[in-house]
Structures are given as structure tokens and as C-alpha cells.
Design a protein around this motif. Structure first.
Motif, PDB file in Angstrom:
ATOM      1  N   GLU A  87       0.861  -1.184   0.000  1.00  0.00           N
ATOM      2  CA  GLU A  87       0.000   0.000   0.000  1.00  0.00           C
ATOM      3  C   GLU A  87       0.895   1.231   0.000  1.00  0.00           C
ATOM      4  O   GLU A  87       1.819   1.335   0.794  1.00  0.00           O
ATOM      5  CB  GLU A  87      -0.885  -0.008   1.242  1.00  0.00           C
ATOM      6  CG  GLU A  87      -1.750   1.199   1.382  1.00  0.00           C
ATOM      7  CD  GLU A  87      -2.531   1.186   2.696  1.00  0.00           C
ATOM      8  OE1 GLU A  87      -2.789   2.281   3.209  1.00  0.00           O
ATOM      9  OE2 GLU A  87      -2.865   0.097   3.193  1.00  0.00           O
TER      10      GLU A  87
ATOM     11  N   THR B 219       0.891   5.530  -0.081  1.00  0.00           N
ATOM     12  CA  THR B 219       0.192   6.806   0.009  1.00  0.00           C
ATOM     13  C   THR B 219       1.193   7.884  -0.368  1.00  0.00           C
ATOM     14  O   THR B 219       2.270   7.969   0.213  1.00  0.00           O
ATOM     15  CB  THR B 219      -0.335   7.047   1.437  1.00  0.00           C
ATOM     16  OG1 THR B 219      -1.159   5.958   1.812  1.00  0.00           O
ATOM     17  CG2 THR B 219      -1.130   8.339   1.502  1.00  0.00           C
TER      18      THR B 219
ATOM     19  N   ARG C  58      -3.559   7.389  -3.198  1.00  0.00           N
ATOM     20  CA  ARG C  58      -3.318   6.113  -2.533  1.00  0.00           C
ATOM     21  C   ARG C  58      -3.537   4.973  -3.502  1.00  0.00           C
ATOM     22  O   ARG C  58      -4.471   4.994  -4.305  1.00  0.00           O
ATOM     23  CB  ARG C  58      -4.285   5.981  -1.354  1.00  0.00           C
ATOM     24  CG  ARG C  58      -4.082   4.751  -0.529  1.00  0.00           C
ATOM     25  CD  ARG C  58      -5.111   4.714   0.604  1.00  0.00           C
ATOM     26  NE  ARG C  58      -5.158   3.410   1.203  1.00  0.00           N
ATOM     27  CZ  ARG C  58      -5.816   2.368   0.727  1.00  0.00           C
ATOM     28  NH1 ARG C  58      -6.518   2.475  -0.376  1.00  0.00           N
ATOM     29  NH2 ARG C  58      -5.794   1.211   1.341  1.00  0.00           N
TER      30      ARG C  58
ATOM     31  N   GLN D  13      -3.244   0.494  -3.599  1.00  0.00           N
ATOM     32  CA  GLN D  13      -3.043  -0.737  -2.836  1.00  0.00           C
ATOM     33  C   GLN D  13      -3.233  -1.917  -3.765  1.00  0.00           C
ATOM     34  O   GLN D  13      -4.149  -1.940  -4.581  1.00  0.00           O
ATOM     35  CB  GLN D  13      -4.051  -0.807  -1.689  1.00  0.00           C
ATOM     36  CG  GLN D  13      -3.949  -2.083  -0.874  1.00  0.00           C
ATOM     37  CD  GLN D  13      -4.938  -2.081   0.294  1.00  0.00           C
ATOM     38  OE1 GLN D  13      -5.326  -1.047   0.789  1.00  0.00           O
ATOM     39  NE2 GLN D  13      -5.321  -3.264   0.722  1.00  0.00           N
TER      40      GLN D  13
ATOM     41  N   ILE E  18      -7.707   8.166  -4.398  1.00  0.00           N
ATOM     42  CA  ILE E  18      -7.329   7.496  -3.152  1.00  0.00           C
ATOM     43  C   ILE E  18      -7.617   6.005  -3.167  1.00  0.00           C
ATOM     44  O   ILE E  18      -7.211   5.297  -2.264  1.00  0.00           O
ATOM     45  CB  ILE E  18      -7.983   8.144  -1.917  1.00  0.00           C
ATOM     46  CG1 ILE E  18      -9.507   8.020  -1.971  1.00  0.00           C
ATOM     47  CG2 ILE E  18      -7.540   9.568  -1.753  1.00  0.00           C
ATOM     48  CD1 ILE E  18     -10.185   8.395  -0.685  1.00  0.00           C
ATOM     49  N   ASP E  19      -8.328   5.521  -4.176  1.00  0.00           N
ATOM     50  CA  ASP E  19      -8.560   4.088  -4.318  1.00  0.00           C
ATOM     51  C   ASP E  19      -9.302   3.495  -3.115  1.00  0.00           C
ATOM     52  O   ASP E  19      -8.955   2.448  -2.614  1.00  0.00           O
ATOM     53  CB  ASP E  19      -7.230   3.364  -4.559  1.00  0.00           C
ATOM     54  CG  ASP E  19      -7.417   1.939  -5.045  1.00  0.00           C
ATOM     55  OD1 ASP E  19      -8.391   1.700  -5.772  1.00  0.00           O
ATOM     56  OD2 ASP E  19      -6.599   1.070  -4.693  1.00  0.00           O
ATOM     57  N   HIS E  20     -10.295   4.213  -2.620  1.00  0.00           N
ATOM     58  CA  HIS E  20     -11.186   3.719  -1.560  1.00  0.00           C
ATOM     59  C   HIS E  20     -12.570   3.513  -2.156  1.00  0.00           C
ATOM     60  O   HIS E  20     -12.827   3.876  -3.306  1.00  0.00           O
ATOM     61  CB  HIS E  20     -11.296   4.733  -0.412  1.00  0.00           C
ATOM     62  CG  HIS E  20     -10.190   4.655   0.584  1.00  0.00           C
ATOM     63  ND1 HIS E  20      -9.896   3.540   1.324  1.00  0.00           N
ATOM     64  CD2 HIS E  20      -9.284   5.592   0.966  1.00  0.00           C
ATOM     65  CE1 HIS E  20      -8.876   3.780   2.115  1.00  0.00           C
ATOM     66  NE2 HIS E  20      -8.474   5.024   1.915  1.00  0.00           N
ATOM     67  N   ASP E  21     -13.482   2.978  -1.359  1.00  0.00           N
ATOM     68  CA  ASP E  21     -14.851   2.792  -1.814  1.00  0.00           C
ATOM     69  C   ASP E  21     -15.700   4.034  -1.599  1.00  0.00           C
ATOM     70  O   ASP E  21     -16.775   4.165  -2.165  1.00  0.00           O
ATOM     71  CB  ASP E  21     -15.505   1.616  -1.086  1.00  0.00           C
ATOM     72  CG  ASP E  21     -14.849   0.302  -1.450  1.00  0.00           C
ATOM     73  OD1 ASP E  21     -14.356   0.189  -2.575  1.00  0.00           O
ATOM     74  OD2 ASP E  21     -14.824  -0.604  -0.597  1.00  0.00           O
TER      75      ASP E  21
ATOM     76  N   TYR F   2     -15.642   8.516  -0.181  1.00  0.00           N
ATOM     77  CA  TYR F   2     -14.862   9.719   0.109  1.00  0.00           C
ATOM     78  C   TYR F   2     -15.770  10.720   0.801  1.00  0.00           C
ATOM     79  O   TYR F   2     -16.858  11.038   0.302  1.00  0.00           O
ATOM     80  CB  TYR F   2     -14.298  10.320  -1.181  1.00  0.00           C
ATOM     81  CG  TYR F   2     -13.412  11.518  -0.945  1.00  0.00           C
ATOM     82  CD1 TYR F   2     -12.128  11.373  -0.442  1.00  0.00           C
ATOM     83  CD2 TYR F   2     -13.859  12.807  -1.217  1.00  0.00           C
ATOM     84  CE1 TYR F   2     -11.321  12.464  -0.223  1.00  0.00           C
ATOM     85  CE2 TYR F   2     -13.049  13.903  -0.997  1.00  0.00           C
ATOM     86  CZ  TYR F   2     -11.780  13.733  -0.499  1.00  0.00           C
ATOM     87  OH  TYR F   2     -10.976  14.809  -0.276  1.00  0.00           O
TER      88      TYR F   2
ATOM     89  N   TYR G  74     -19.673   7.572  -3.036  1.00  0.00           N
ATOM     90  CA  TYR G  74     -19.230   6.186  -2.993  1.00  0.00           C
ATOM     91  C   TYR G  74     -19.413   5.528  -4.355  1.00  0.00           C
ATOM     92  O   TYR G  74     -20.193   5.989  -5.184  1.00  0.00           O
ATOM     93  CB  TYR G  74     -19.988   5.406  -1.915  1.00  0.00           C
ATOM     94  CG  TYR G  74     -21.477   5.305  -2.171  1.00  0.00           C
ATOM     95  CD1 TYR G  74     -22.012   4.189  -2.806  1.00  0.00           C
ATOM     96  CD2 TYR G  74     -22.340   6.321  -1.771  1.00  0.00           C
ATOM     97  CE1 TYR G  74     -23.370   4.100  -3.044  1.00  0.00           C
ATOM     98  CE2 TYR G  74     -23.693   6.238  -2.005  1.00  0.00           C
ATOM     99  CZ  TYR G  74     -24.205   5.128  -2.634  1.00  0.00           C
ATOM    100  OH  TYR G  74     -25.551   5.029  -2.885  1.00  0.00           O
TER     101      TYR G  74
END
Length: 195
Positions: free
Chosen positions: A56, A58, A67, A69, A162-165, A167, A181
Motif C-alpha cells: 500500500e 500513500t 493512494r 493498494q 485514493i482508491d477507496h470505496d 470519500y 461512494y
């Protein structure tokens, strides 16, 4: 570029450190003017039946957090994958930033510097007498970050970086917190508070 490498459930050997450094330096070589710091977390799953090794990264680029991962059965392969993904994300960020840099209402923020270091000897001892440090529950991880006002389109772009599900952002028009999302079947959704 300042590079911090951390390991979880593994020892970060000099060979692993050198490999990670070389891959990330290559991934950000065209973006050195933007990238000041990168934080790398390498981990191995504790369960031996789950051969999952994660890399991972950042990156702090002109005040924006990017980001990436990746997971695989081999840590070196995970490092390769995350370096490629990071390079793609930096390219997208630079293209968007150069296209919209002069757009109305856009301001690039700067990353805070680490020059402001507190000298413990300057702290009055009476402030610390009788005080005990209380750590949060080990299952809770807190993150603090600035929340500038932005439109939904900007929040969607940040979500991609950021490569999240999801924000969390503060809407530019209403000044209220909202969550954007990724929907399971494609597209995006926004969660807003109802009065």
C-alpha cells in the motif's frame, strides 16, 4: 522524495527496501516536481492458509493524497502492481490538474512541512505532571485531514485518486458533509444528511 517504508508481520530487509525504492522512484520519476513524500506499508497475512501479501502506497502530491493498494501471493509482485497503479494515478492527476489548474475556484494547497518540531525541553514540566497518556481502543483508527470545500465532480475525482470505496467531503454550495461512494453495479452515489 522522502520515502517511508513500514512492514507488518514481516521484516523489511535491505533487499526488499531497495526493490521498493527503485520501483517507486521509477513510478514517480516524471512527477518528482509534485511528489514530496511517499508512505509505504508492506504486509503479509497472518493466516498461512491465505497467501495474501499487500503493498500500500500513500503519496502526497501538491497537498493531494493519492493512494494505491495491491495484493497478490508474492510481495514483490504486489510492489510491481502498486507501482504501476500509482504511476497511472499520478498521470491522471497531472493531466486533470494541468487541464483545470486555472479553472475558477480551484486552489492547490501545499503539504505541511515538518519544520515545526516541538522541543520538549521548552514545555513547562508542570503541564505534564500527573498526566497519563490514554490511547484509543486498538480497534479504532482515527484519521484527520483538511476538508476544503469542493463540488461533487471534484470529490469523485478524489475518490478515484485514493482508491477507496467512499470519500467524505464538504459540499461547496451547502457547506455540509457528504459522502460519495462507488456503486456495486457501476457509477457513483452521494449520501447527504436530511433535515
Amino acid at each position: 522524495m522522502k520515502l517511508l517504508i513500514h512492514g507488518r508481520n514481516l521484516e523489511v530487509t535491505s533487499a526488499l527496501r531497495d526493490y521498493t525504492e527503485s520501483k517507486l522512484e521509477r513510478a514517480v520519476q516524471h512527477y518528482n516536481d509534485m511528489v514530496m513524500e511517499a508512505d509505504v506499508h508492506l504486509s503479509v497475512a497472518r493466516n498461512p492458509r491465505v497467501p495474501q501479501q499487500t503493498a500500500e502506497v500513500t503519496v502526497f502530491a501538491n497537498g493531494t493524497v493519492i493512494r494505491a493498494q495491491e495484493r497478490s501471493e508474492n510481495l514483490y509482485a504486489s510492489i510491481d502492481l502498486v507501482a504501476n497503479k500509482l504511476s497511472r494515478q499520478l498521470r491522471r492527476y497531472k493531466e486533470r490538474h494541468s487541464d483545470h489548474h486555472h479553472s475558477h475556484g480551484h486552489r492547490a494547497s501545499t503539504t505541511p512541512t515538518t519544520e515545526a518540531v516541538i522541543d520538549e525541553s521548552s514545555v513547562d514540566g508542570s503541564l505534564l505532571d500527573g498526566k497519563e497518556a490514554h490511547l484509543p481502543d486498538p480497534g479504532v483508527r482515527r484519521k484527520y485531514f483538511p476538508m476544503p470545500l469542493m463540488r461533487v465532480e471534484e470529490a469523485r475525482h478524489q475518490l478515484d485518486l485514493i482508491d477507496h470505496d467512499f470519500y467524505l467531503f464538504r459540499d461547496a454550495e451547502t457547506k455540509e458533509l457528504q459522502v460519495i461512494y462507488r456503486r456495486n453495479h457501476g457509477g457513483y452515489g452521494v449520501i447527504q444528511a436530511r433535515d
